[in-house]
Design a protein around this motif. Structure first.
Motif, PDB file in Angstrom:
ATOM      1  N   ARG A  99      -7.193   4.788  -2.077  1.00 12.52           N
ATOM      2  CA  ARG A  99      -7.520   3.393  -2.383  1.00 12.52           C
ATOM      3  C   ARG A  99      -6.367   2.712  -3.098  1.00 12.52           C
ATOM      4  NH1 ARG A  99     -12.613   1.681  -3.878  1.00 12.52           N
ATOM      5  NH2 ARG A  99     -11.775   1.359  -5.945  1.00 12.52           N
ATOM      6  N   GLU A 100      -6.215   1.421  -2.772  1.00 18.24           N
ATOM      7  CA  GLU A 100      -5.138   0.626  -3.361  1.00 18.24           C
ATOM      8  C   GLU A 100      -5.249   0.553  -4.892  1.00 18.24           C
ATOM      9  OE1 GLU A 100      -4.635  -3.368  -1.659  1.00 18.24           O
ATOM     10  OE2 GLU A 100      -4.232  -4.066  -3.708  1.00 18.24           O
TER      11      GLU A 100
ATOM     12  N   LEU B 271      -2.347   1.884  -7.722  1.00 18.39           N
ATOM     13  CA  LEU B 271      -1.796   0.967  -8.724  1.00 18.39           C
ATOM     14  C   LEU B 271      -1.956   1.537 -10.130  1.00 18.39           C
ATOM     15  CD1 LEU B 271      -2.901  -2.529  -7.398  1.00 18.39           C
ATOM     16  CD2 LEU B 271      -0.570  -1.860  -8.010  1.00 18.39           C
TER      17      LEU B 271
ATOM     18  N   THR C 274       3.257   3.374   1.073  1.00 22.21           N
ATOM     19  CA  THR C 274       2.003   2.665   1.318  1.00 22.21           C
ATOM     20  C   THR C 274       1.960   2.140   2.751  1.00 22.21           C
ATOM     21  OG1 THR C 274       2.954   0.589   0.577  1.00 22.21           O
ATOM     22  CG2 THR C 274       1.830   1.889  -1.087  1.00 22.21           C
TER      23      THR C 274
ATOM     24  N   TYR D 204       0.786  -0.725   3.673  1.00 24.11           N
ATOM     25  CA  TYR D 204       1.046  -2.164   3.652  1.00 24.11           C
ATOM     26  C   TYR D 204       1.604  -2.508   2.270  1.00 24.11           C
ATOM     27  CZ  TYR D 204      -3.515  -2.203   1.289  1.00 24.11           C
ATOM     28  OH  TYR D 204      -4.557  -1.966   0.438  1.00 24.11           O
TER      29      TYR D 204
ATOM     30  N   VAL E 137       1.605  -3.338  -1.167  1.00 25.00           N
ATOM     31  CA  VAL E 137       0.551  -3.467  -2.177  1.00 25.00           C
ATOM     32  C   VAL E 137       1.066  -4.370  -3.290  1.00 25.00           C
ATOM     33  CG1 VAL E 137      -0.808  -2.234  -3.891  1.00 25.00           C
ATOM     34  CG2 VAL E 137      -0.382  -1.196  -1.662  1.00 25.00           C
TER      35      VAL E 137
ATOM     36  N   LEU F 213       2.504  -3.530  -7.161  1.00 24.60           N
ATOM     37  CA  LEU F 213       3.136  -2.216  -7.273  1.00 24.60           C
ATOM     38  C   LEU F 213       4.567  -2.330  -7.793  1.00 24.60           C
ATOM     39  CD1 LEU F 213       2.140   0.592  -6.821  1.00 24.60           C
ATOM     40  CD2 LEU F 213       2.909   0.500  -4.461  1.00 24.60           C
TER      41      LEU F 213
ATOM     42  N   ASN G 138      -3.457   4.975   6.584  1.00 25.01           N
ATOM     43  CA  ASN G 138      -4.404   4.560   5.540  1.00 25.01           C
ATOM     44  C   ASN G 138      -4.244   5.298   4.219  1.00 25.01           C
ATOM     45  OD1 ASN G 138      -5.254   7.003   6.420  1.00 25.01           O
ATOM     46  ND2 ASN G 138      -7.390   6.448   6.732  1.00 25.01           N
TER      47      ASN G 138
ATOM     48  N   PHE H  33      -1.992   6.414   0.643  1.00 28.50           N
ATOM     49  CA  PHE H  33      -0.974   5.971  -0.309  1.00 28.50           C
ATOM     50  C   PHE H  33      -0.417   7.225  -0.968  1.00 28.50           C
ATOM     51  CE2 PHE H  33      -4.323   2.926   0.153  1.00 28.50           C
ATOM     52  CZ  PHE H  33      -3.686   1.705   0.245  1.00 28.50           C
TER      53      PHE H  33
ATOM     54  N   LYS I 178      -4.259  -5.165   6.944  1.00 28.25           N
ATOM     55  CA  LYS I 178      -4.690  -4.198   5.925  1.00 28.25           C
ATOM     56  C   LYS I 178      -4.518  -4.781   4.527  1.00 28.25           C
ATOM     57  CE  LYS I 178      -3.527  -0.246   8.800  1.00 28.25           C
ATOM     58  NZ  LYS I 178      -2.500   0.771   9.067  1.00 28.25           N
ATOM     59  N   GLY I 179      -3.500  -5.613   4.363  1.00 28.04           N
ATOM     60  CA  GLY I 179      -3.259  -6.226   3.059  1.00 28.04           C
ATOM     61  C   GLY I 179      -4.304  -7.249   2.647  1.00 28.04           C
TER      62      GLY I 179
ATOM     63  N   LYS J  33      -9.728  -2.451  -3.191  1.00 28.63           N
ATOM     64  CA  LYS J  33      -9.078  -3.301  -4.196  1.00 28.63           C
ATOM     65  C   LYS J  33     -10.005  -3.449  -5.393  1.00 28.63           C
ATOM     66  CE  LYS J  33      -6.006  -6.136  -1.411  1.00 28.63           C
ATOM     67  NZ  LYS J  33      -6.292  -5.701  -0.040  1.00 28.63           N
TER      68      LYS J  33
END
Lengths: 185, 453
Positions: free
Chosen positions: A21-22, A26, A44, A46, A48, A51, A146, A148, B443-444, B450
C-alpha cells in the motif's frame, strides 16, 4: 582470503522490503530516515506523491537544461534566419526588409520549443541511464505492477537485520529479503 | 470541509480498483486474440487506406491536374483536409498538456488514446501538403540545409515555411510526449508478458525502467516541462495554420480573428473526435470503469465551451464585415451564407452551433448514444467549416469575370477516404499493441492504499 576482501569492498548488502500500500511505503520510508538508515532507493509502480519529501530528495535540476537549451535554440535560430535572409543571399520578397525580424518570430518559437523539449528528454534519459534495450534490474518482479519496494543499504556494522526487519514488518512490509549486489538497482 | 464534500463527484475510476487490477484490466485486452469486431474494423479501415493509396499513387504519377482545382479556386479539398486533420490533433495535446497543468485528474483515463490520436492525425495532415507539392520527392527542399543551388535558402518570411516548422515540431513533440508517458507502461508490459517477441519489444522500448523513485522524480519534472512547452506550442500550431490564410489579401481570410478562431475550432473538432473514438473503445474494450459518464460529461462541457467560442467567431466575422464598410468583405460573407455554396455554410452552422447545444442537458450528456451522434455531427461540421473558409472565400474573388465554381473529383474524395483509412488503421493497431490507458497515471489517482484525506 584476498579475493574475499575485494568482494566485500565492491559489493553492498541491501535489504529489500516489499509493501502493498502507498500509505505504508510513505510511512516506512520516513521511519527509515528517522532511524538513521540509508535508503538506496524506493521502487514504485507510479509516482507516489510525498515520497520525495520522505526520502529527502532535492528537486530535479532538469528545468535548467530546458531553459538553457531553449534559449540556445532560439538564439541560434534568430541568428540563422538573419544570416540566411540578410547576409548570405538576400532576396527581395515583396519589398520586405532583408532583416524582417517580426517575420522570424514564429519559426524561432518553434525551434525554441523543439530544442528545449528534446534536450530535456535526452538529459533525463542519459542522466538516469535509460537506454534502448537496457536490461532492467528489478527490486521485485511486480514493482512495475502493484508492489512498492523499499531498498535499504547496510552501511555500517551496527546494522541489525533482525531488528530492522521486525519494525519493517510492523509497518506493513509483506516480504523482506536480503541481497548482495555490486550497486543499487 | 463541507464545501469540499459538496463539490466532490465521487471516485474517478469505478469498481474499487487496486493497482494490480488496473494492470490486469488494461493488459489482458492486449494479450487476448483480437475479437472478430477488431478484424472487421481493420479490414474496413484497411480497404479505405488501400483506396487512398491507389488515389495518391495515381495523382502523383499523373499530376495534381487530376483535382477539381482551377485558376480561381487554387486551394480546396486538400487544404481543407490538412486543416481538418491538424485540428483533430489539438485535442490530444489539450488533454495531455493543458489539462495536466490545470490539475484535471480525469485526463488520466483518456490521455494515452488522445495523444496517439494526435500523432496519427498529424501524420494524416502532413500528407496533404506533401501531395499538393506535386513533386513530393523534393519535399526536403522545405528544410534549410546548405545546397548546390546557391545555397538558396528558404524564405523565412513565408507563412508556409512557418507552417512546415510548426507541423514538424508539433509532430516531434507530440511523439516524444507520448513515448515518455509510455515508458513506465512498457515496463509493466515487459514484466508481465511471458518470454517471446512481444516481451523483447516491450523490453527494448522500456529502456530498462525499474520504477526507481529517483527516476520518477526526474520523470515527473520532464513531464511537467513537456506539458509547459506543449501548451504554447499547440496554440502556436493552429495560429500559424490560420496565418496561411490571414496573411493573404483574400476577403474572408484577411482577418485578425483567425488565430483564436482556428485554435478554438481545432480543440472543438479534436475533442469531438476523441469522444467519438473513446465511446467506441469504451464499449468494445469494456473500459466502462475507466472512462465513466463523468469523463464523458467533462469532455462534453469542453465541447460546449469551445463550440460557443466557434459560434461567437462566426458571428464576429459578420459584424466585422458589416462594421468595416468594406464591400468586398461584406460580399464575401453574404456569399458564404447565401451564395451558391450556402448549403455548406448551413451544414457548418447546424452541426457546430446548434447540435452541441443539446449537451447542456445532463440527460443528453449521460446518454452515450446521443453523445456519439452529436460528436459525429461536430466532426462533419468542422470539416465543412474549413471547406467554407477556403472555398467560398476563393470562388468569387475581386473580379466577377474570375468567378467560378468548385467540385471535387473522385480522386480528391478517395484521398480523403484514404486519410480516414490511415487514421483508423493506425488507431486500431494502437489499441491492439499499446496499453490504451496510461496505467501508471491511473494507478496514481486510485483511492486504494492511500491515507484518507
Amino acid at each position: 582470503m584476498a579475493r574475499n576482501h575485494t568482494e566485500s569492498r565492491n559489493n553492498c548488502r541491501f535489504l529489500i522490503a516489499i509493501f502493498e500500500r502507498e500509505a505504508d511505503i510513505l510511512a516506512a520510508t520516513a521511519e527509515v530516515r528517522r532511524r538513521g538508515q540509508t535508503i538506496a532507493d524506493v521502487y514504485t509502480p507510479y509516482p507516489v506523491h510525498g515520497l520525495d519529501k520522505a526520502m529527502d530528495l532535492r528537486p530535479s535540476r532538469l528545468p535548467w537544461v530546458c531553459f538553457a537549451l531553449g534559449l540556445a535554440g532560439a538564439s541560434f535560430k534568430v541568428w540563422f534566419e538573419f544570416w540566411t535572409s540578410a547576409v548570405d543571399w538576400p532576396i527581395n520578397v515583396g519589398g520586405k526588409p532583408w532583416n524582417s525580424l517580426p517575420a522570424f518570430v514564429p519559426v524561432t518559437f518553434e525551434v525554441m520549443v523543439l530544442f528545449a523539449a528534446l534536450s530535456t528528454v535526452a538529459a533525463f534519459l542519459f542522466g538516469r541511464r535509460l537506454l534502448p534495450g537496457k536490461r532492467a534490474r528489478l527490486a521485485s518482479p511486480r514493482v512495475t505492477d502493484n508492489e512498492f519496494a523499499l531498498v535499504i543499504e547496510q552501511k555500517d556494522a551496527s546494522f541489525s537485520l533482525g531488528e530492522v526487519s521486525a519494525w519493517l514488518r510492523e509497518m506493513g512490509a509483506s516480504q523482506i529479503e536480503e541481497r548482495v549486489e555490486r550497486e543499487a538497482f | 470541509m463541507a464545501s469540499a464534500v459538496a463539490i466532490s463527484e465521487g471516485p474517478l475510476i469505478l469498481g474499487n480498483k487496486t493497482p494490480g487490477i488496473v494492470t490486469t484490466d488494461i493488459c489482458s485486452s492486449l494479450e487476448r486474440t483480437p475479437a472478430p469486431s477488431w478484424w472487421i474494423a481493420i479490414a474496413f479501415s484497411g480497404s479505405m487506406l488501400l483506396l487512398g493509396l491507389v488515389a495518391v499513387a495515381y495523382q502523383i504519377a499523373t499530376g495534381i491536374g487530376t483535382w477539381g482545382l482551377n485558376n480561381t479556386v487554387g486551394w480546396a479539398f486538400d487544404i481543407t483536409n490538412f486543416v481538418f486533420w491538424v485540428g483533430i490533433g489539438h485535442a490530444g495535446t489539450l488533454i495531455s498538456a493543458v489539462l495536466f497543468l490545470f490539475r484535471q485528474k480525469w485526463r488520466t483515463s483518456v490521455n494515452r488514446a488522445a495523444e496517439a490520436m494526435t500523432i496519427f492525425a498529424v501524420i494524416c495532415a502532413g500528407l496533404f501538403p506533401l501531395i499538393h507539392m506535386g513533386r513530393p520527392w523534393l519535399a526536403h527542399w522545405m528544410a534549410p540545409y546548405p545546397n548546390t543551388r546557391g545555397s538558396l535558402w528558404i524564405n523565412f518570411r513565408s507563412p508556409l515555411v512557418w507552417d512546415f516548422f510548426a507541423i514538424s515540431t508539433y509532430f516531434t513533440i507530440s511523439f516524444v510526449f507520448w513515448y515518455v508517458g509510455l515508458i513506465p507502461d512498457m515496463a509493466t508490459l515487459r514484466d508481465r508478458l511471458k518470454a517471446g517477441w512481444r516481451k523483447r519489444v516491450a523490453g527494448f522500448f522500456s529502456l530498462g525502467w525499474n520504477g526507481s523513485f529517483r527516476t520518477w522524480l526526474h520523470y515527473e519534472t520532464v513531464y511537467l516541462l513537456l506539458a509547459g512547452l506543449a501548451t504554447p506550442l499547440v496554440l502556436s500550431v493552429h495560429t500559424i495554420v490560420s496565418w496561411d490564410f490571414a496573411t493573404s489579401v483574400i476577403p474572408g481570410w484577411h482577418t485578425t480573428i483567425l488565430p483564436p478562431y482556428f485554435v478554438a475550432g481545432a480543440i472543438f473538432s479534436g475533442m469531438s473526435m476523441v469522444l467519438s473514438l473513446m465511446l467506441i473503445a469504451r464499449k468494445t474494450m469494456r473500459l466502462e470503469d475507466y472512462i465513466t459518464t463523468r469523463h464523458v460529461g467533462a469532455m462534453c462541457k469542453i465541447l460546449i465551451a469551445t463550440g460557443g467560442m466557434v459560434a461567437i467567431a462566426y458571428l464576429t466575422e459578420f459584424v466585422t464585415a458589416l462594421y468595416s464598410n468594406n464591400q468586398y468583405e461584406q460580399f464575401a460573407f453574404m456569399n458564404r451564407a447565401m451564395g451558391p455554396l450556402c448549403w455548406s455554410y448551413w451544414i457548418m452552422v447546424g452541426c457546430n452551433v446548434l447540435s452541441p447545444q443539446l449537451l447542456w442537458f445532463k440527460a443528453v450528456r449521460s446518454n452515450m448514444a446521443v453523445v456519439f451522434v452529436v460528436t459525429i455531427f461536430i466532426n462533419i461540421g468542422m470539416w465543412f467549416e474549413r471547406f467554407v473558409i477556403i472555398v467560398t472565400s476563393l470562388h468569387r474573388d475581386y473580379l466577377p469575370s474570375n468567378w467560378t465554381g468548385y467540385a471535387p473529383t473522385w480522386i480528391e474524395i478517395a484521398t480523403l477516404v484514404g486519410s480516414f483509412g490511415l487514421f483508423l488503421t493506425l488507431f486500431l493497431l494502437f489499441c491492439r499493441f499499446v496499453p490504451v490507458i496510461a496505467m501508471a497515471e491511473v494507478k496514481g489517482v486510485l483511492s486504494h492504499g492511500k491515507k484518507p484525506h
